[in-house]
Design an enzyme around this catalytic site. Structure first.
Site, mmCIF file in Angstrom:
data_model
loop_
_atom_site.group_PDB
_atom_site.id
_atom_site.type_symbol
_atom_site.label_atom_id
_atom_site.label_comp_id
_atom_site.label_asym_id
_atom_site.label_seq_id
_atom_site.Cartn_x
_atom_site.Cartn_y
_atom_site.Cartn_z
ATOM 1 N N ASP A 7 0.890 -1.170 0.000
ATOM 2 C CA ASP A 7 0.000 0.000 0.000
ATOM 3 C C ASP A 7 0.927 1.219 0.000
ATOM 4 O O ASP A 7 2.125 1.106 0.294
ATOM 5 C CB ASP A 7 -0.852 -0.062 1.273
ATOM 6 N N THR B 102 -5.032 3.092 -3.323
ATOM 7 C CA THR B 102 -6.250 3.806 -3.700
ATOM 8 C C THR B 102 -5.904 5.182 -4.273
ATOM 9 O O THR B 102 -6.707 5.791 -4.976
ATOM 10 C CB THR B 102 -7.129 3.998 -2.453
ATOM 11 N N ASP C 90 -0.112 5.170 0.889
ATOM 12 C CA ASP C 90 -0.337 6.185 1.930
ATOM 13 C C ASP C 90 -0.464 5.563 3.316
ATOM 14 O O ASP C 90 -1.327 4.729 3.538
ATOM 15 C CB ASP C 90 -1.601 6.995 1.601
ATOM 16 N N LYS D 87 -11.716 11.642 -4.330
ATOM 17 C CA LYS D 87 -12.982 12.128 -4.914
ATOM 18 C C LYS D 87 -14.173 11.610 -4.109
ATOM 19 O O LYS D 87 -15.112 12.340 -3.803
ATOM 20 C CB LYS D 87 -13.080 11.703 -6.380
HETATM 21 C C1 XBP Z 1 -5.077 6.178 0.701
HETATM 22 C C2 XBP Z 1 -6.292 6.797 0.147
HETATM 23 C C3 XBP Z 1 -6.139 7.898 -0.855
HETATM 24 C C4 XBP Z 1 -5.406 9.085 -0.230
HETATM 25 C C5 XBP Z 1 -5.682 10.356 -1.019
HETATM 26 O O1 XBP Z 1 -4.548 5.375 -0.319
HETATM 27 O O2 XBP Z 1 -7.390 6.362 0.461
HETATM 28 O O3 XBP Z 1 -7.442 8.281 -1.244
HETATM 29 O O4 XBP Z 1 -5.929 9.302 1.082
HETATM 30 O O5 XBP Z 1 -5.264 10.174 -2.355
HETATM 31 P P1 XBP Z 1 -3.717 4.014 0.053
HETATM 32 P P2 XBP Z 1 -6.271 10.596 -3.538
HETATM 33 O O6 XBP Z 1 -4.536 2.882 -0.537
HETATM 34 O O7 XBP Z 1 -2.373 4.202 -0.610
HETATM 35 O O8 XBP Z 1 -3.605 3.929 1.572
HETATM 36 O O9 XBP Z 1 -6.829 11.954 -3.186
HETATM 37 O O10 XBP Z 1 -5.417 10.609 -4.790
HETATM 38 O O11 XBP Z 1 -7.321 9.517 -3.553
HETATM 39 MG MG MG Z 2 -2.884 3.256 3.274
#
Ligand code: XBP
Ligand code: MG
Length: 246
Positions: A10, A123, A12, A54
């Site tokens: 993953d 994501t 973030d 979004k």
């Molecule tokens: C985390 C998310 C992302 C980020 C924001 O992604 O849910 O939506 O918070 O990025 P991950 P965007 O699966 O890497 O933990 O605004 O581009 O969605």
């Molecule tokens: Mg994450």
């Protein structure tokens, strides 16, 4: 079973603690759009249960109790607001470094030395991935990843398994030949639904979430070597096979 399972990360909260940068980018986009919205840390922590920026904005709009016509007009603006947010997020990454979480770089190096494939299942928007990887690990890092699955390429975002299934397909491997690394309950649910052995490293924003579905929960990846991970991964599937035949 592959003795060197792929690592599917993953982004973030897992590779780096980026959600505070996302939060500021959202707020800056709202401000420059003339919207009196401000997502403080407490509100953002709630909104983080919705994956996808979004979708997060749309969820927030639905909480404002606006007349249908006004709500509809705001919903029409979401793609543009989010494009602006992504621009600000990328600028903020380029201006400052995104510190990798402890142990991530060492685990990546060990996996690469063992000949394991690396991939991303996130994501977040595709435009965010390379700047984050470069900010965290340097300009050569994007070349380490054999596959990047992210953003809107799937209709159903985490906790649905879709993004992990895309990552496995891009690697041409099955779920049993990979280990997922996640920071959130949504991410763990997604990886488990796709059949992967899943390691959780709860972060600043997700610490209070439920990680009972994870196969291993660590404070950070500094606590585990790639060799140890492969042994736990193999043992989990041996145990599963034993349970099936007894
Ligand atoms: C985390 C998310 C992302 C980020 C924001 O992604 O849910 O939506 O918070 O990025 P991950 P965007 O699966 O890497 O933990 O605004 O581009 O969605
Ligand atoms: Mg994450």
């Amino acid at each position: 079973m592959n003795p060197a399972p792929a690592l599917i990360f993953d982004v973030d909260g897992t590779l780096a603690d980026t959600e505070e940068v996302h939060r500021r980018a959202f707020n800056h986009a709202f401000l420059t759009y003339g919207l009196d919205w401000h997502w403080d840390p407490a509100l953002y922590n709630d909104l983080l249960h919705v994956t996808g920026g979004k979708e997060r904005i749309a969820t927030y709009i639905s909480t404002l109790g606006l007349p249908a016509k006004q709500e509809g007009a705001l919903r029409d603006l979401i793609p543009d607001i989010h494009r602006r947010k992504t621009r600000f997020y990328r600028q903020m990454l380029e201006q400052g470094s995104a510190e990798p979480r402890p142990g991530v770089r060492r685990l990546i190096d060990q996996a690469r030395d063992a000949g394991a494939l690396l991939a991303i299942a996130s994501t977040t928007s595709p435009e965010n991935i390379e700047p984050l990887i470069v900010a965290a690990f340097g300009p050569q890092a994007p070349g380490w990843f054999a596959a990047i699955a992210c953003g809107d390429i799937v209709a159903r975002k985490k906790p649905a398994p879709d993004i992990y299934e895309v990552a496995l397909g891009l690697l041409h491997i099955g779920a049993r030949d990979a280990v997922a690394v996640e920071d959130s309950a949504n991410g763990v649910s997604s990886a488990k639904a796709a059949g992967l052995f899943t390691v959780a490293t709860p972060g600043t924003w997700t610490r209070t979430q439920d990680f009972s579905r994870a196969d291993l929960v660590l404070e950070s990846l500094a606590e585990v070597s790639y060799e140890r991970l492969t042994a736990l991964h193999a043992a989990a599937f041996i145990e599963e096979a034993h349970a099936r035949t007894h």
